[in-house]
Write a protein that holds these residues in place. Structure first.
Motif, PDB file in Angstrom:
ATOM      1  N   THR A  69      43.983  44.385  48.739  1.00  0.00           N
ATOM      2  CA  THR A  69      43.444  44.890  47.480  1.00  0.00           C
ATOM      3  C   THR A  69      43.843  43.920  46.378  1.00  0.00           C
ATOM      4  N   LEU A  70      42.998  43.830  45.351  1.00  0.00           N
ATOM      5  CA  LEU A  70      43.197  42.811  44.339  1.00  0.00           C
ATOM      6  C   LEU A  70      42.977  43.368  42.940  1.00  0.00           C
ATOM      7  N   ASN A  71      43.949  43.126  42.087  1.00  0.00           N
ATOM      8  CA  ASN A  71      43.819  43.358  40.653  1.00  0.00           C
ATOM      9  C   ASN A  71      43.924  41.991  39.974  1.00  0.00           C
ATOM     10  N   GLU A  72      42.911  41.634  39.221  1.00  0.00           N
ATOM     11  CA  GLU A  72      42.897  40.279  38.672  1.00  0.00           C
ATOM     12  C   GLU A  72      42.193  40.247  37.323  1.00  0.00           C
ATOM     13  N   VAL A  73      42.718  39.381  36.460  1.00  0.00           N
ATOM     14  CA  VAL A  73      42.102  39.100  35.171  1.00  0.00           C
ATOM     15  C   VAL A  73      41.984  37.589  35.040  1.00  0.00           C
ATOM     16  N   LEU A  74      40.806  37.118  34.674  1.00  0.00           N
ATOM     17  CA  LEU A  74      40.566  35.680  34.523  1.00  0.00           C
ATOM     18  C   LEU A  74      39.872  35.432  33.189  1.00  0.00           C
ATOM     19  N   ASN A 112      38.554  35.814  48.384  1.00  0.00           N
ATOM     20  CA  ASN A 112      37.775  36.405  47.299  1.00  0.00           C
ATOM     21  C   ASN A 112      37.704  35.419  46.130  1.00  0.00           C
ATOM     22  N   GLN A 113      36.520  35.327  45.517  1.00  0.00           N
ATOM     23  CA  GLN A 113      36.328  34.490  44.331  1.00  0.00           C
ATOM     24  C   GLN A 113      35.906  35.347  43.154  1.00  0.00           C
ATOM     25  N   LEU A 114      36.507  35.058  42.020  1.00  0.00           N
ATOM     26  CA  LEU A 114      36.161  35.721  40.766  1.00  0.00           C
ATOM     27  C   LEU A 114      35.732  34.649  39.779  1.00  0.00           C
ATOM     28  N   THR A 115      34.541  34.790  39.200  1.00  0.00           N
ATOM     29  CA  THR A 115      33.987  33.787  38.295  1.00  0.00           C
ATOM     30  C   THR A 115      33.598  34.432  36.974  1.00  0.00           C
ATOM     31  N   THR A 116      33.953  33.786  35.886  1.00  0.00           N
ATOM     32  CA  THR A 116      33.571  34.295  34.573  1.00  0.00           C
ATOM     33  C   THR A 116      32.085  34.032  34.332  1.00  0.00           C
ATOM     34  N   PRO A 117      31.440  34.830  33.510  1.00  0.00           N
ATOM     35  CA  PRO A 117      30.025  34.566  33.187  1.00  0.00           C
ATOM     36  C   PRO A 117      29.861  33.180  32.568  1.00  0.00           C
ATOM     37  N   GLY A 118      28.766  32.509  32.920  1.00  0.00           N
ATOM     38  CA  GLY A 118      28.508  31.194  32.343  1.00  0.00           C
ATOM     39  C   GLY A 118      28.274  31.284  30.834  1.00  0.00           C
ATOM     40  N   TYR A 119      28.872  30.344  30.104  1.00  0.00           N
ATOM     41  CA  TYR A 119      28.756  30.364  28.637  1.00  0.00           C
ATOM     42  C   TYR A 119      27.986  29.145  28.159  1.00  0.00           C
ATOM     43  N   THR A 120      27.024  29.396  27.303  1.00  0.00           N
ATOM     44  CA  THR A 120      26.296  28.331  26.616  1.00  0.00           C
ATOM     45  C   THR A 120      26.198  28.702  25.143  1.00  0.00           C
ATOM     46  N   GLY A 121      26.682  27.824  24.281  1.00  0.00           N
ATOM     47  CA  GLY A 121      26.635  28.137  22.851  1.00  0.00           C
ATOM     48  C   GLY A 121      27.687  27.376  22.076  1.00  0.00           C
ATOM     49  N   ILE A 130      35.938  32.080  25.890  1.00  0.00           N
ATOM     50  CA  ILE A 130      34.475  32.083  25.966  1.00  0.00           C
ATOM     51  C   ILE A 130      33.940  32.906  27.145  1.00  0.00           C
ATOM     52  N   GLY A 131      34.818  33.404  27.987  1.00  0.00           N
ATOM     53  CA  GLY A 131      34.359  34.224  29.113  1.00  0.00           C
ATOM     54  C   GLY A 131      35.517  34.916  29.800  1.00  0.00           C
ATOM     55  N   SER A 132      35.306  36.136  30.254  1.00  0.00           N
ATOM     56  CA  SER A 132      36.346  36.904  30.947  1.00  0.00           C
ATOM     57  C   SER A 132      35.745  37.642  32.135  1.00  0.00           C
ATOM     58  N   ALA A 133      36.572  37.831  33.151  1.00  0.00           N
ATOM     59  CA  ALA A 133      36.180  38.608  34.325  1.00  0.00           C
ATOM     60  C   ALA A 133      37.418  39.299  34.868  1.00  0.00           C
ATOM     61  N   SER A 134      37.229  40.450  35.483  1.00  0.00           N
ATOM     62  CA  SER A 134      38.381  41.188  36.002  1.00  0.00           C
ATOM     63  C   SER A 134      37.986  42.019  37.223  1.00  0.00           C
ATOM     64  N   LEU A 135      38.996  42.375  38.014  1.00  0.00           N
ATOM     65  CA  LEU A 135      38.840  43.247  39.175  1.00  0.00           C
ATOM     66  C   LEU A 135      39.967  44.262  39.171  1.00  0.00           C
ATOM     67  N   THR A 136      39.664  45.495  39.583  1.00  0.00           N
ATOM     68  CA  THR A 136      40.682  46.537  39.653  1.00  0.00           C
ATOM     69  C   THR A 136      40.621  47.206  41.012  1.00  0.00           C
ATOM     70  N   ASN A 137      41.726  47.129  41.761  1.00  0.00           N
ATOM     71  CA  ASN A 137      41.820  47.719  43.100  1.00  0.00           C
ATOM     72  C   ASN A 137      40.623  47.345  43.971  1.00  0.00           C
ATOM     73  N   PHE A 138      40.245  46.095  43.906  1.00  0.00           N
ATOM     74  CA  PHE A 138      39.098  45.606  44.673  1.00  0.00           C
ATOM     75  C   PHE A 138      39.530  45.302  46.105  1.00  0.00           C
ATOM     76  N   LEU A 139      38.808  45.837  47.087  1.00  0.00           N
ATOM     77  CA  LEU A 139      39.155  45.638  48.494  1.00  0.00           C
ATOM     78  C   LEU A 139      38.490  44.380  49.037  1.00  0.00           C
ATOM     79  N   VAL A 140      39.296  43.487  49.591  1.00  0.00           N
ATOM     80  CA  VAL A 140      38.801  42.249  50.191  1.00  0.00           C
ATOM     81  C   VAL A 140      39.002  42.348  51.709  1.00  0.00           C
ATOM     82  N   GLY A 141      37.947  42.238  52.466  1.00  0.00           N
ATOM     83  CA  GLY A 141      38.036  42.403  53.921  1.00  0.00           C
ATOM     84  C   GLY A 141      37.554  43.792  54.301  1.00  0.00           C
ATOM     85  N   PRO A 142      37.931  44.273  55.478  1.00  0.00           N
ATOM     86  CA  PRO A 142      38.844  43.661  56.456  1.00  0.00           C
ATOM     87  C   PRO A 142      38.202  42.540  57.268  1.00  0.00           C
TER      88      PRO A 142
END
Length: 226
Positions: A69-74, A112-121, A130-142
């Motif tokens: 399980t994964l909790n992540e902020v990017l 598991n890969q977490l990618t922020t939204p693409g930013y143009t501006g 310029i961009g954020s992404a997060s996961l909460t109790n995300f299950l990777v696998g099995p």
């Protein structure tokens, strides 16, 4: 008399024919999940987690399963060195990616890969997220690795004899202007789970042998009746 002997030999042949090709079956069971936690204070980090090896007294090891399980902020950040806004993301939007990998012996891997939204501006002067992404109790696998006690030997052992390596790496992509520098910032934590699948053999030979004896007894009884 000759007919009786042929009948008896036929019964013996039937018995051994049944015993010879008798297939073995097995009951497939799973162990309870083992677990260990990890906590990364940055995107680029690593940790080794210890798990117990498979107890071979339970039966034959035929599979290993991992998940986490994964909790992540990017956060994708940009620093503009100029005194005025600068344009970024053309022709390629700017984004950051974090890759979290759980790796065990013999190539057992969950990713598991977490990618922020693409930013143009425009990016203002100074530091900007310029961009954020997060996961909460995300299950990777099995993810499951199958084999036998020989091919899965690295997972057979005692206490804390199996290591699952957790690694985090970050990358960044996109078009930037000369006066803008980008970077990423993030944290990750979670729980890694390990489970063994094993088989308890259940040979059918005893049952087949009993059937053969029954056929032999019937043949002998028929011989006595003649």
């Amino acid at each position: 008399m000759k007919k009786k002997i042929v009948s008896l030999l036929s019964a013996f042949a039937a018995t051994f024919a049944l015993l010879g090709p008798a297939p073995a079956s097995a009951t497939v069971l799973t162990t309870d999940w083992q677990s260990a936690s990890f906590n990364f204070s940055s995107v680029n980090a690593s940790a080794n987690l210890a798990f117990d090896g498979f107890n071979s007294s339970l039966g034959s090891l035929i599979g290993v399963v991992i998940k986490f399980t994964l909790n992540e902020v990017l956060n994708d950040r940009a620093f503009n060195f100029s005194d005025s806004p600068s344009q970024v993301g053309a022709p390629n939007p700017v984004s950051a990616t974090s890759t979290i990998t759980a790796s065990g012996p013999l190539g057992l891997t969950s990713v598991n890969q977490l990618t922020t939204p693409g930013y143009t501006g425009a990016v203002a002067s100074g530091l900007t997220t310029i961009g954020s992404a997060s996961l909460t109790n995300f299950l990777v696998g099995p993810v499951q690795l199958n084999g036998n006690p020989v091919s899965l030997a690295n997972y057979i052992g005692g206490t804390n004899s199996v290591t699952i390596a957790m690694t985090g790496t970050g990358t960044q992509n996109g078009s930037l202007s000369p006066d803008v520098m980008t970077g990423y910032l993030g944290t990750a934590s979670g729980i890694v789970y390990l489970q063994y699948i094993y088989a308890i053999p259940e040979p059918a030979a005893i049952a087949v042998f009993a059937l053969g004896l029954l056929l032999l007894s019937v043949a002998m009884w028929r011989r006595r009746q003649q």
